[in-house]
Each structure stands twice: as structure tokens, then as C-alpha cells.
Design an enzyme around this catalytic site. Sequence first.
Site, mmCIF file in Angstrom:
data_model
loop_
_atom_site.group_PDB
_atom_site.id
_atom_site.type_symbol
_atom_site.label_atom_id
_atom_site.label_comp_id
_atom_site.label_asym_id
_atom_site.label_seq_id
_atom_site.Cartn_x
_atom_site.Cartn_y
_atom_site.Cartn_z
ATOM 1 N N THR A 1 0.858 -1.184 0.000
ATOM 2 C CA THR A 1 0.000 0.000 0.000
ATOM 3 C C THR A 1 0.892 1.230 0.000
ATOM 4 O O THR A 1 1.909 1.275 0.692
ATOM 5 C CB THR A 1 -0.941 0.004 1.215
ATOM 6 O OG1 THR A 1 -1.777 -1.148 1.128
ATOM 7 C CG2 THR A 1 -1.839 1.232 1.226
ATOM 8 N N PHE B 1 1.189 5.229 0.714
ATOM 9 C CA PHE B 1 0.596 6.283 1.538
ATOM 10 C C PHE B 1 1.176 7.624 1.121
ATOM 11 O O PHE B 1 2.336 7.704 0.721
ATOM 12 C CB PHE B 1 0.931 6.053 3.022
ATOM 13 C CG PHE B 1 0.292 4.822 3.589
ATOM 14 C CD1 PHE B 1 -0.891 4.899 4.312
ATOM 15 C CD2 PHE B 1 0.867 3.569 3.404
ATOM 16 C CE1 PHE B 1 -1.491 3.764 4.838
ATOM 17 C CE2 PHE B 1 0.275 2.422 3.919
ATOM 18 C CZ PHE B 1 -0.911 2.526 4.633
#
Length: 668
Positions: free
Chosen positions: A272, A274
Site C-alpha cells: 500500500t 501512503f
Amino acid sequence: MDELEKIRGDINSVDERILEALADRHKLAERIILAKDQLGAPIRDALREEQILASLIERGRSRGLDAHLITRVFHEIIDDSIRSQQLHLLGYQKSGLKRVAFQGIEGAYSELAGRKYFAPYLDQTLFVGVNTLEQVVNSVEDEDVDYGLLPVENTAAGSINEVYDLLSCAQLSIVGEEVLRVEHCLLAFEEVPLANIRRIYSHPQALAECMKYVSKLPNCQGLPYADTAMAVKKVKEEKDPSVAAIGSEEAGRLYGLKVLRRNIEDQANNYTRFLVLAKKPSAVDLRIPCKTSLIMATPHEEGALLKALSLLHEYRINLSKLESRPIPGMPFQYIFYIDFEGNTAEDRVAQALEKLRSATTSLKVLGSYPTQHRSRTQPKIEILAGGPPEAVEASAEPAVPAQEKVSYRLASREHKKEDTIIAVGGARIGGPGFVVIAGPCAVETPEQIRKCARQVKECGGQLLRGGCFKPRTSPYSFQGLGFEGLQMLAEAGREYDLPVVTEVLSPADVEAVARYADVLQVGARNMQNFSLLSEVGRSSRPVLLKRGMMSTMEEFLNAAEYILDRGNHQVILCERGIRTFETATRNTLDLGSIPILKRLTHLPILVDPSHAAGRRELVTPLALAAHAVGPHGLIVEIHPEPEKALSDGPQALRFSEFAELMRRIYQG
Ligand code: PEP
Ligand code: MN
């Protein structure tokens, strides 16, 4: 026991010396950037990094340390040095408390990402959990906090639309990014059999990333919850053994849950990304590799997007992401989110943005920030293989004879003149390079495949092979370990940073195999299995297509055509011997096919001397002969103990023989 204690004591003092050496080196990084600053020298010097690595590998070897270990350790050390040099240039203050907002509670992935990003300043960083992503944005806008963290995309589940929509309205700048490897665990109040679990709570995104895993659990429902860590906390509080949560191992530890299963995400490589947001943009030194993000809308007219993108192309700007989102209240009109490599402080970028303003109806620059993706200097293959390379004959662009009429189209040089080059991990297959893929015929045990991976890496091989679904002539022969073997292969590949190649036998397995394998192999026996060809043609993984042992080159290229026609343009051909009247070898290696295929097709071509030879002593001479006729690489079978191999042992090279082959290929 005394002896054990003594050794442990020795280990502790060696560790102490390692720590001291690391701290000394870290300090030097802080000093060197000051010296570089005065000279205006770049942070990185690829040539010097290469030389350092080569010399360390050689000196490490003479002390019995393998090249892979040295490379990994020094990658981390060099990375630390670059990180701290960059932080110096960014002018991060080592004083003053910084407040960082994230969505969720302690143990949420956003917080883990924040801890990674702010690692050098953890003692002066206060993480503030808020309930929603919108509150993250609001608290930075209202200056309640200095920074905000937002998850923006996941490699399995895709972009997080809500974040893109928030970014379009927010009065904030992106000042950084962090990439977190997300390894989801199934966590429960106590050790219970999986079959007892009825409800699983987690954030919808985490549930989406583990969708396949959850759907296979009988009578079990995935239920959305505000945040992964909150779900973990809830399970702890409920004390119900039929309830579980999906979250990080850290969250499990923090709230005292048991890990029932690790790595339950559907995709093996789950990351992921960010974004770090601040109220004001931060200026980034030009020596730091940077990314810039922007949002733009183009006029609703023909070619408008193309015009905007070609402006970026004109200034040699490399896009790393393009995303479209509907404009609220304007049906079927879109805004575009763009990330590109570059810094708004560069002239070329500033000029491009200036021009872009007149080609768009709105343009908002979200910020320039250091990219998390730092390239790592890899040791040269000839260093690994033990000497300088032989000049590999550059593949001249072959002319296509005008009169040749062929039954395939997409595979032909007429359709595409230049060589197709297929990128797999760091390797490039096709064009001027020469790659070596090696590994056992079949994956047998975690140990066996690890040993092979290590040897491949040590000798400069670029990909790891290993069969898990074996097409055996006899139904009584070893058929492979199936998906269990595939896990072992993927794990070994990950450990040694080698992309993996494995054969897929059935169309129904293509999708599942593609989740772990970097390259799908279609074996010689399946070269004309048209339903399998169609299925791999729909996959986005490169396909290594082996020539059928009874097939002409034209049939071979038509088989490739099936894959290309279904939309997969990444086909690697492999000559592995054909059946002739000769029985002295397993098959007859048709080396003449290489220069002919190179004329007919733009696709890369490898040679497999192992299956053609069938006997170990012939593999090296055939491999060297193959190298001379100009393929784009080799695929070779090796085994730590060929006598004990469960398949194709007689043709597997011993490790020492493979090392010698690599030396002869790359040293000449
Ligand atoms: C293999 O590569 O393991 C294999 C079975 O090869 P082929 O399909 O060429 O026989
Ligand atoms: Mn084999």
C-alpha cells in the site's frame, strides 16, 4: 552448556562490533553530505556504488561469504546512507514535536506507514488517530497537526477513490510518500480451528485484499469495520471464539490476539502506498529523485487528453501513474490524476507545467516529494560469474525477405520490426542482453529450491525455474507438488530476489498460478493446447512457450500467435529440442532454428539444452554451442543432488558444473 554460553558471548561481542561499525558508517554519511554539498556533487554515484559492491563481493568471497548476502547487507547500508543524506537535504529539523494524523487507532496500517516514514524522528513524533480519512485532511488544514497520512493505492485492490476525491478539494500539499508491504493476518481471541470461524471483521479494503481467502472459508462472512486495528480490538473485547479479524501482526500483538494464519492476502506482493500531506509544499533539493503529483481537467473535445500528455512527453517527463475520476455533478466528465518523475523546481518541469496550463481547463499541482522507490545497484553478472564477459554479438535487425508468406501476423517481423524486450523483475529478456534461467526440473522441498535459488543468484543467473505441475510421460512418475510447491518456489524467489518461472498445465489453474509466478511456462507437450494458449493469452504475466517436440517453426510461431492474439504480447520462445530418428540424445537440439526464428519474429528466444540433451555431460557443450548462435538466453536444469532428484536427475547440472558454465558464458 559452558561451550554454548561461550559461543553466545562471542556472538554478542561480534554483534557489538557490527553495531559500532554501522554507527560509524552512519556518521560518515552525515559528514559526506556536507562535503558533497560544498562541491554540489550528486548524492549517488552509480559507478562508485558498483565498484564498492564488486570489491566487497570479491573480498567477502575470500572469507566464505556469499555474494547475495553481501549484496543484501550493503543494499541496506547504502540505502540508510542515501536516506540520511536526503533527510539532510530536506532540512528536516531534529527538534520540535511533530504531530501526525492518521485514520484509525494504534496498530492501524496507516500508523505503521507513519512509523516507517518518520523512523529517524520517532522520539519527536506524536501519532494522532482520527476516525475518518476526511478528518485526517481537516486536521492538517486546520493546523491541529503538522502532517497527515492517507493510503492512496494498494497493489491488489487498486486506488482508494475516497482519497483521490479528498485530494481534489483539499488545500494541502503532498510532501512525501511511503510504501508499506501489507501482510495480513487472520487474528482470533484464541487458537481455534478455521472451520469454527463464522464472522471476520476488517476494513473493507483489507477484506477486498483477502477476498479469495475469506470466500473459501465455509459458512463464514466478511464484515466491514471502520479500521483494521479497531476490528482487532473489537474481537479482543467480544471474546467470541467464532469471530476473527484481519489485521497486521503488530495489531494482533498490541491487542493480545492469536495469529491463526499469516499472509492471507490474495496477491503475494501486496503493497500500500501512503501520501504524507502538509499545509505547505516543501522544496526538495534537485539532487533527490522526486515525484510530482497533479490533478487536471481537459476540455471536452477530441484529442484534448492526448494533447496534454504529449506536452509532458515533449519535455521528456516520465509518467508513473494516470488515474481518472468523475467530476462531481458533471456526469461523464472526468478529471485526471497524474504522477510523474520530476520536481517542479526543475526548469523542464516548470516549462511543461506552464504549457500544460493552457491545454487544460484546470490544473492543480499537489506537490513534489522524494520518491520512495530508490534504485539499487546490482552486482554485474560477470562479477558473480567470476570474470569479464565475452562480447555478446549485438542482435542486428534482420531484414525480412519480401516473398515469405506466413500464416501468423502479430509474431512476425513484418508486424513489428524491433526486438520485443520483456521486463521481468530486474531482468530484460530480448534485445541485446543474455539472460540465464536456472533451477530444478521440479520443486521438491523448501530446502532444495532455496539451495538452487542461492546458487542461481550466486552465479549471476537472473530467473529461477522450478516445476510444480509436471507433465510426465508416465502417470506413475512424480507429478509435482502443485500449489504447495509453488509457495516454496515463490518464497525462494523472494528470498533471493529472483523472479520465478513455472509451468502451468491446465487452463483452470492459470489465474491461480499467475498470482505467484512471474513467468508462466507452457511446456512442449502443450504447445498446441489451444485452450491453454488462449487462457495464458488473457493473463498479464509473460509466457515462456516451449517448442513442441514434433513442431515446425511455423507451428511454433502460430502457437505464439494464439497468445498474442488474445492480448498478451509478452511471449518468450524456447527451443528445447525436437524428435528425430536419433536416439543418442533425448531430443535433437535444433540450433539452426535460432537464427531463423530471429529473422522471422521479434519475440525473444531462449534455448533449453537440458531437455534436449537428457544427459548431464551434454548440457554444457550444447549450452555453449547455443550461446554462439545468438539466442537471448538459456534455461538450464540444476539440482543440489541430481542422483536424488525426483525428475530429470540425469540431465541436471551439479552446482559446480553450473558455476563453470556461467563462468564460461560470461567470461568466454
Ligand atoms: C520443463 O521445462 O520442465 C519441461 C517439462 O520441459 P519441456 O516441456 O520442454 O519438456
Ligand atoms: Mn525437466
